[in-house]
Design a protein around this motif. Sequence first.
Motif, PDB file in Angstrom:
ATOM      1  N   THR A  22       0.838  -1.197   0.000  1.00 28.10           N
ATOM      2  CA  THR A  22       0.000   0.000   0.000  1.00 28.10           C
ATOM      3  C   THR A  22       0.873   1.246   0.000  1.00 28.10           C
ATOM      4  N   ALA A  23       0.514   2.199  -0.856  1.00 26.64           N
ATOM      5  CA  ALA A  23       1.246   3.471  -0.929  1.00 26.64           C
ATOM      6  C   ALA A  23       2.747   3.219  -1.068  1.00 26.64           C
ATOM      7  N   SER A  24       3.140   2.623  -2.179  1.00 29.80           N
ATOM      8  CA  SER A  24       4.528   2.199  -2.381  1.00 29.80           C
ATOM      9  C   SER A  24       5.506   3.371  -2.266  1.00 29.80           C
TER      10      SER A  24
ATOM     11  N   ALA B 212      11.420  -0.973  -3.452  1.00 24.83           N
ATOM     12  CA  ALA B 212      11.995  -1.544  -4.664  1.00 24.83           C
ATOM     13  C   ALA B 212      12.895  -2.724  -4.350  1.00 24.83           C
ATOM     14  N   GLY B 213      12.880  -3.709  -5.235  1.00 23.21           N
ATOM     15  CA  GLY B 213      13.693  -4.900  -5.054  1.00 23.21           C
ATOM     16  C   GLY B 213      13.025  -6.078  -5.727  1.00 23.21           C
ATOM     17  N   ILE B 214      13.496  -7.258  -5.389  1.00 22.15           N
ATOM     18  CA  ILE B 214      12.926  -8.497  -5.931  1.00 22.15           C
ATOM     19  C   ILE B 214      12.181  -9.207  -4.810  1.00 22.15           C
TER      20      ILE B 214
ATOM     21  N   LEU C 226      10.467  -5.326  -8.596  1.00 24.76           N
ATOM     22  CA  LEU C 226       9.655  -4.124  -8.406  1.00 24.76           C
ATOM     23  C   LEU C 226      10.522  -2.877  -8.454  1.00 24.76           C
ATOM     24  N   LYS C 227      10.084  -1.929  -9.273  1.00 25.44           N
ATOM     25  CA  LYS C 227      10.738  -0.625  -9.330  1.00 25.44           C
ATOM     26  C   LYS C 227       9.693   0.430  -8.980  1.00 25.44           C
ATOM     27  N   VAL C 228      10.043   1.333  -8.093  1.00 24.13           N
ATOM     28  CA  VAL C 228       9.128   2.391  -7.676  1.00 24.13           C
ATOM     29  C   VAL C 228       9.722   3.728  -8.090  1.00 24.13           C
TER      30      VAL C 228
END
Lengths: 110, 112
Positions: B77-79, B84-86, B108-110
């Motif tokens: 929620t609300a990244s 970020a990471g795997i 994941l990249k934010v």
Amino acid sequence: SQTIHQWPATLVQPVGSPLSLECTVEGTSNPNLYWYRQAAGRGLQLLFYSVGIGQISSEVPQNLSASRPQDRQFILSSKKLLLSDSGFYLCAWSVSSTQYFGPGTRLTVL
Amino acid sequence: SQELEQSPQSLIVQEGKNLTINCTSSKTLYGLYWYKQKYGEGLIFLMMLQKGGEEKSHEKITAKLDEKKQQSSLHITASQPSHAGIYLCGAAATSGTYKYIFGTGTRLKVLA
């Protein structure tokens, strides 16, 4: 609290050379210990696990071996490295079902 | 043999957005574990789920295990850029075993 150490952090070795990676755990007794390999773009592959000193189970037949000379020490070895041995090697420990991982060793075989 | 499939394989989201990562097993799960990995580092344990329908939260991360114990979802929620990471899911190959299997991970990249 428990801590897991791995060394070296990075390693570049020529094909055919020997290998020794070490993993030690602090703050716990009689842990289960594991070696995994993580290849680029692939998941973690379990290589070896140990439930006690001198007890090693191998999951994947290959030119790697593992030893557990002390309760909290786990060593991954090879007599002659292959190009395909390159990867990220992770050691993990558990005393119940949850496994906790070390920082890893990046091995490049040239 | 049992396999864990994660989706999506990669995800790019704007900071502040919510996201969900799924982990689907070909067989009944005997414990499902979520880990986070920064590139070139070890895996950080996030949480473990064992019972069908179980849900756990850690800060802004919530994980659920479905009633049939064959699928788990990880919801952020609300990244934030720190997310970020795997993300990898792992599971015991069979009940009571020391052997884990892992999914191939979701990167994941934010974006800030």
